[in-house]
Design a protein around this motif. Structure first.
Motif, PDB file in Angstrom:
ATOM      1  N   UNK A  71       0.839  -1.199   0.000  1.00  0.00           N
ATOM      2  CA  UNK A  71       0.000   0.000   0.000  1.00  0.00           C
ATOM      3  C   UNK A  71       0.873   1.248   0.000  1.00  0.00           C
ATOM      4  N   UNK A  72       1.893   1.259   0.839  1.00  0.00           N
ATOM      5  CA  UNK A  72       2.760   2.421   0.935  1.00  0.00           C
ATOM      6  C   UNK A  72       3.551   2.647  -0.354  1.00  0.00           C
ATOM      7  N   UNK A 101       2.579   1.806  -3.360  1.00  0.00           N
ATOM      8  CA  UNK A 101       1.622   2.316  -4.351  1.00  0.00           C
ATOM      9  C   UNK A 101       1.372   3.806  -4.159  1.00  0.00           C
ATOM     10  N   UNK A 102       1.171   4.218  -2.916  1.00  0.00           N
ATOM     11  CA  UNK A 102       0.966   5.642  -2.633  1.00  0.00           C
ATOM     12  C   UNK A 102       2.225   6.447  -2.942  1.00  0.00           C
ATOM     13  N   UNK A 103       3.374   5.881  -2.638  1.00  0.00           N
ATOM     14  CA  UNK A 103       4.640   6.557  -2.904  1.00  0.00           C
ATOM     15  C   UNK A 103       4.876   6.719  -4.399  1.00  0.00           C
ATOM     16  N   UNK A 104       4.509   5.714  -5.193  1.00  0.00           N
ATOM     17  CA  UNK A 104       4.638   5.832  -6.648  1.00  0.00           C
ATOM     18  C   UNK A 104       3.708   6.914  -7.199  1.00  0.00           C
ATOM     19  N   UNK A 105       2.505   6.987  -6.667  1.00  0.00           N
ATOM     20  CA  UNK A 105       1.569   8.031  -7.096  1.00  0.00           C
ATOM     21  C   UNK A 105       2.118   9.411  -6.741  1.00  0.00           C
ATOM     22  N   UNK A 106       2.623   9.552  -5.507  1.00  0.00           N
ATOM     23  CA  UNK A 106       3.221  10.821  -5.092  1.00  0.00           C
ATOM     24  C   UNK A 106       4.424  11.163  -5.971  1.00  0.00           C
TER      25      UNK A 106
END
Length: 188
Positions: A86-87, A89-94
């Motif tokens: 999850x982290x 995925x969020x880090x890639x989006x950021x």
């Protein structure tokens, strides 16, 4: 180990492993340099003061993302795996959003003055490093999409050509190729 299941381990060749390791080392060194250059010249780009910050955040998020990806590959199940997935995925989006913002900051002031006495001043090493890293990353993104598109086109062409050979008719069994001879009376 069962390699037929979808989540099974896939063995890599020594060349693939070596290539991945070398690319990761080069990327880590580049991101460490980005953090160092951005932090060293934090107040030396008044024409666009976000450029050094862009380098620091890009470097830190890339290194964190890479280390969490290795954590995902080590832990294949459990809470650590779910949280790191999850982290990541969020880090890639950021990181994607930060890269788009950094691109606009870097390219909007091209070319800046490199002399501190000028109005549109930015430290030469800081700006050129940000410009080169951003340009190379965009080139790799375009190359990846181009190669992916070529691969998809080739896959579609092969599927269409294979489909024409696999169409059953009254002389073949289902799944037989159309190039085969007429089926014998015992085959039908």
């Amino acid at each position: 180990m069962d390699t037929s299941s979808p989540g099974a381990f896939r063995a890599f060749s020594p060349v693939q492993i070596s290539t991945i390791v070398v690319i990761n080392i080069i990327w880590c060194m580049t991101m460490i340099a980005a953090i160092g250059i951005g932090a060293t010249h934090l107040n030396r780009c008044p024409v666009q003061f976000y450029i050094p910050i862009y380098l620091i955040v890009m470097g830190a998020s890339s290194l964190l993302s890479l280390s969490l990806t290795y954590t995902n590959n080590t832990w294949k199940e459990g809470a650590v795996y779910v949280l790191s997935t999850v982290f990541v995925s969020l880090l890639h989006l950021f990181s994607f959003c930060w890269f788009i913002a950094g691109t606009s900051w870097v390219y909007s002031v091209y070319p800046p003055n490199y002399l501190p006495e000028e109005d549109r001043y930015c430290h030469k090493t800081t700006y050129l490093f940000a410009f080169i890293v951003t340009t190379v990353t965009w080139a790799l993104v375009v190359l990846t999409f181009f190669c992916g598109g070529c691969f998809a086109l080739l896959t579609c062409c092969r599927t269409v050509s294979a489909r024409h050979r696999l169409i059953p008719n009254r002389h073949t069994l289902y799944g037989g190729t159309s190039d085969s001879q007429e089926a014998t009376a015992g085959d039908v």
